[in-house]
Structure formats: structure tokens, C-alpha cells
Design a protein around this motif. Structure first.
Motif, PDB file in Angstrom:
ATOM      1  N   ASP A  30     -12.353 -29.938  -7.614  1.00  0.00           N
ATOM      2  CA  ASP A  30     -12.223 -30.380  -9.008  1.00  0.00           C
ATOM      3  C   ASP A  30     -13.612 -30.353  -9.660  1.00  0.00           C
ATOM      4  O   ASP A  30     -14.598 -30.797  -9.068  1.00  0.00           O
ATOM      5  CB  ASP A  30     -11.641 -31.801  -9.049  1.00  0.00           C
ATOM      6  CG  ASP A  30     -11.180 -32.208 -10.440  1.00  0.00           C
ATOM      7  OD1 ASP A  30      -9.981 -32.450 -10.611  1.00  0.00           O
ATOM      8  OD2 ASP A  30     -12.027 -32.287 -11.361  1.00  0.00           O
ATOM      9  N   ASN A  84      -0.056 -35.860 -11.189  1.00  0.00           N
ATOM     10  CA  ASN A  84       0.313 -36.348 -12.516  1.00  0.00           C
ATOM     11  C   ASN A  84       1.323 -35.419 -13.188  1.00  0.00           C
ATOM     12  O   ASN A  84       1.166 -34.200 -13.134  1.00  0.00           O
ATOM     13  CB  ASN A  84      -0.941 -36.452 -13.391  1.00  0.00           C
ATOM     14  CG  ASN A  84      -2.000 -37.354 -12.772  1.00  0.00           C
ATOM     15  OD1 ASN A  84      -1.677 -38.290 -12.052  1.00  0.00           O
ATOM     16  ND2 ASN A  84      -3.263 -37.066 -13.044  1.00  0.00           N
ATOM     17  N   ASN A  90      -1.162 -38.837 -17.760  1.00  0.00           N
ATOM     18  CA  ASN A  90      -2.513 -38.231 -17.707  1.00  0.00           C
ATOM     19  C   ASN A  90      -2.539 -36.821 -17.144  1.00  0.00           C
ATOM     20  O   ASN A  90      -3.567 -36.388 -16.628  1.00  0.00           O
ATOM     21  CB  ASN A  90      -3.506 -39.088 -16.901  1.00  0.00           C
ATOM     22  CG  ASN A  90      -3.916 -40.318 -17.667  1.00  0.00           C
ATOM     23  OD1 ASN A  90      -4.028 -40.266 -18.893  1.00  0.00           O
ATOM     24  ND2 ASN A  90      -4.102 -41.412 -16.965  1.00  0.00           N
ATOM     25  N   LEU A  92      -3.314 -33.358 -17.753  1.00  0.00           N
ATOM     26  CA  LEU A  92      -4.056 -32.621 -18.783  1.00  0.00           C
ATOM     27  C   LEU A  92      -3.972 -31.117 -18.582  1.00  0.00           C
ATOM     28  O   LEU A  92      -4.086 -30.353 -19.535  1.00  0.00           O
ATOM     29  CB  LEU A  92      -5.524 -33.068 -18.797  1.00  0.00           C
ATOM     30  CG  LEU A  92      -5.721 -34.565 -19.088  1.00  0.00           C
ATOM     31  CD1 LEU A  92      -7.202 -34.917 -19.084  1.00  0.00           C
ATOM     32  CD2 LEU A  92      -5.087 -34.954 -20.420  1.00  0.00           C
ATOM     33  N   HIS A  97      -0.301 -29.535  -9.876  1.00  0.00           N
ATOM     34  CA  HIS A  97      -1.407 -29.668  -8.918  1.00  0.00           C
ATOM     35  C   HIS A  97      -1.394 -31.033  -8.253  1.00  0.00           C
ATOM     36  O   HIS A  97      -0.979 -32.024  -8.848  1.00  0.00           O
ATOM     37  CB  HIS A  97      -2.760 -29.453  -9.609  1.00  0.00           C
ATOM     38  CG  HIS A  97      -2.981 -30.299 -10.826  1.00  0.00           C
ATOM     39  ND1 HIS A  97      -2.428 -29.993 -12.047  1.00  0.00           N
ATOM     40  CD2 HIS A  97      -3.675 -31.440 -11.010  1.00  0.00           C
ATOM     41  CE1 HIS A  97      -2.783 -30.907 -12.937  1.00  0.00           C
ATOM     42  NE2 HIS A  97      -3.530 -31.816 -12.325  1.00  0.00           N
ATOM     43  N   HIS A  99      -3.988 -33.831  -6.540  1.00  0.00           N
ATOM     44  CA  HIS A  99      -5.368 -34.279  -6.375  1.00  0.00           C
ATOM     45  C   HIS A  99      -5.511 -34.850  -4.966  1.00  0.00           C
ATOM     46  O   HIS A  99      -4.707 -35.688  -4.556  1.00  0.00           O
ATOM     47  CB  HIS A  99      -5.693 -35.423  -7.346  1.00  0.00           C
ATOM     48  CG  HIS A  99      -5.674 -35.041  -8.782  1.00  0.00           C
ATOM     49  ND1 HIS A  99      -6.807 -34.737  -9.498  1.00  0.00           N
ATOM     50  CD2 HIS A  99      -4.644 -34.919  -9.672  1.00  0.00           C
ATOM     51  CE1 HIS A  99      -6.494 -34.459 -10.761  1.00  0.00           C
ATOM     52  NE2 HIS A  99      -5.184 -34.562 -10.890  1.00  0.00           N
TER      53      HIS A  99
HETATM   54  P1  5GP Z   1      -4.778 -33.766 -14.471  1.00  0.00           P
HETATM   55  O1  5GP Z   1      -5.271 -34.865 -15.371  1.00  0.00           O
HETATM   56  O2  5GP Z   1      -4.091 -32.660 -15.258  1.00  0.00           O
HETATM   57  O3  5GP Z   1      -3.934 -34.283 -13.353  1.00  0.00           O
HETATM   58  O4  5GP Z   1      -6.057 -33.182 -13.780  1.00  0.00           O
HETATM   59  C1  5GP Z   1      -6.646 -31.973 -14.105  1.00  0.00           C
HETATM   60  C2  5GP Z   1      -7.912 -31.851 -13.288  1.00  0.00           C
HETATM   61  O5  5GP Z   1      -8.394 -30.539 -13.410  1.00  0.00           O
HETATM   62  C3  5GP Z   1      -9.035 -32.788 -13.746  1.00  0.00           C
HETATM   63  O6  5GP Z   1      -9.413 -33.644 -12.677  1.00  0.00           O
HETATM   64  C4  5GP Z   1     -10.156 -31.835 -14.139  1.00  0.00           C
HETATM   65  O7  5GP Z   1     -11.438 -32.299 -13.779  1.00  0.00           O
HETATM   66  C5  5GP Z   1      -9.791 -30.558 -13.417  1.00  0.00           C
HETATM   67  N1  5GP Z   1     -10.216 -29.355 -14.118  1.00  0.00           N
HETATM   68  C6  5GP Z   1     -10.005 -29.065 -15.424  1.00  0.00           C
HETATM   69  N2  5GP Z   1     -10.528 -27.859 -15.732  1.00  0.00           N
HETATM   70  C7  5GP Z   1     -11.070 -27.383 -14.583  1.00  0.00           C
HETATM   71  C8  5GP Z   1     -11.778 -26.171 -14.274  1.00  0.00           C
HETATM   72  O8  5GP Z   1     -11.991 -25.299 -15.107  1.00  0.00           O
HETATM   73  N3  5GP Z   1     -12.186 -26.021 -12.984  1.00  0.00           N
HETATM   74  C9  5GP Z   1     -11.957 -26.960 -12.033  1.00  0.00           C
HETATM   75  N4  5GP Z   1     -12.413 -26.708 -10.815  1.00  0.00           N
HETATM   76  N5  5GP Z   1     -11.315 -28.113 -12.291  1.00  0.00           N
HETATM   77  C10 5GP Z   1     -10.882 -28.330 -13.556  1.00  0.00           C
END
Ligand code: 5GP
Ligand code: ZN
Length: 134
Positions: A30, A84, A90, A92, A97, A99
């Protein structure tokens, strides 16, 4: 999906620190880790959330999830696994995916708070959840 950031990581259009890759699944760091080593595990097929995921693809991703968690477990004190779905939760990035978050003794992160059920609330919500099971 042409405008999906994770699809671009899969196709190597944008760089990422890849941890593991096979035909179905990709794991990479991440970019904004909750703790150092925070890894994302994604199916290569673009599906928005857990509700859309075909079972066979999801099952394969879960095995990679455990593989990554086991590796992180060797260099940390504990592991949180998060996933998520929808903006209210949350989410985004709209590409499914997991975590995988390594935890360390006294890393300062707080556990999420626990509420208390009032009177019939528990029974009533349990009934609704049972009704909606498919
Ligand atoms: P969400 O809130 O959708 O569950 O988490 C998305 C995750 O993707 C976030 O923790 C964010 O830091 C990560 N993320 C977003 N854009 C990128 C990217 O371009 N590269 C990487 N490696 N992680 C990303
Ligand atoms: Zn995607």
C-alpha cells in the motif's frame, strides 16, 4: 477498467512494490501504509466489491491473502485483515482488495470502539440478518 488505478498496477502501467503475483492474484505494498509492510491483495479481474466477486476468484485470492499474512506474521507481532465495501465503509478504490496490516506491540493504533445493544435491538437485527441470508 481503463480508469482503475489497481488495474493499471496489474498491467504495470503504474509502478508498485510487488510482493506476489500469479495468474489470478496480485499483492503489493500500500502506498500509504497504516504500518510499514501494509500489503494489498487483489484479484486481477476487475470487480468492485465482495458482492460482485465470483466465488472461484475470491477463493484463490483468499489463499494468497493467507500466504501474505503468514509472511508478514514473521516480521510483526500480529496481523489485521481488512476489506472495505462501499463508500460508507471507506472504500476509496473500487477494485476489490484485502488490506493485510502488520501490527506491532505498542504501535499506537487503536482498536475500533464497541457499542452496547439496547433491549431487543440484538434480537431484532439478528432476525433481519438471518432473513437476508442467500
Ligand atoms: P480502501 O480505502 O479503498 O479500502 O483502500 C485503498 C488503499 O489503496 C489505500 O490504503 C491507499 O493507500 C491505497 N492506494 C491508493 N492508490 C494507490 C496506488 O496508486 N498505489 C498503491 N500501492 N496503493 C494505493
Ligand atoms: Zn480495476
Amino acid at each position: 477498467m481503463s480508469d482503475c488505478i489497481f488495474c493499471k498496477i496489474i498491467s504495470k502501467e503504474i509502478p508498485a512494490e510487488i510482493i506476489y503475483e500469479d495468474d489470478n492474484t496480485l499483492a503489493f505494498l500500500d502506498i500509504n501504509p497504516i504500518n510499514v509492510g501494509h500489503t494489498l491483495v487483489i484479484p486481477k479481474a476487475h470487480h468492485e466489491n465482495i458482492f460482485d466477486m465470483p466465488e472461484d476468484i475470491l477463493s484463490k485470492a483468499v489463499l494468497v491473502l493467507r500466504k501474505v499474512a503468514k509472511s508478514l506474521d514473521k516480521i510483526s507481532d500480529g496481523i489485521n485483515i481488512g476489506q472495505n465495501n462501499r463508500l460508507a465503509a471507506n472504500q476509496l478504490v473500487n477494485h476489490f482488495h484485502f488490506h493485510v496490516i502488520p501490527r506491532f506491540e505498542n504501535d499506537g493504533l487503536k482498536h475500533w470502539p464497541g457499542k452496547i445493544y439496547n433491549e431487543s435491538e440484538g434480537k431484532s437485527v439478528a432476525e433481519k440478518i438471518r432473513e437476508n441470508l442467500e
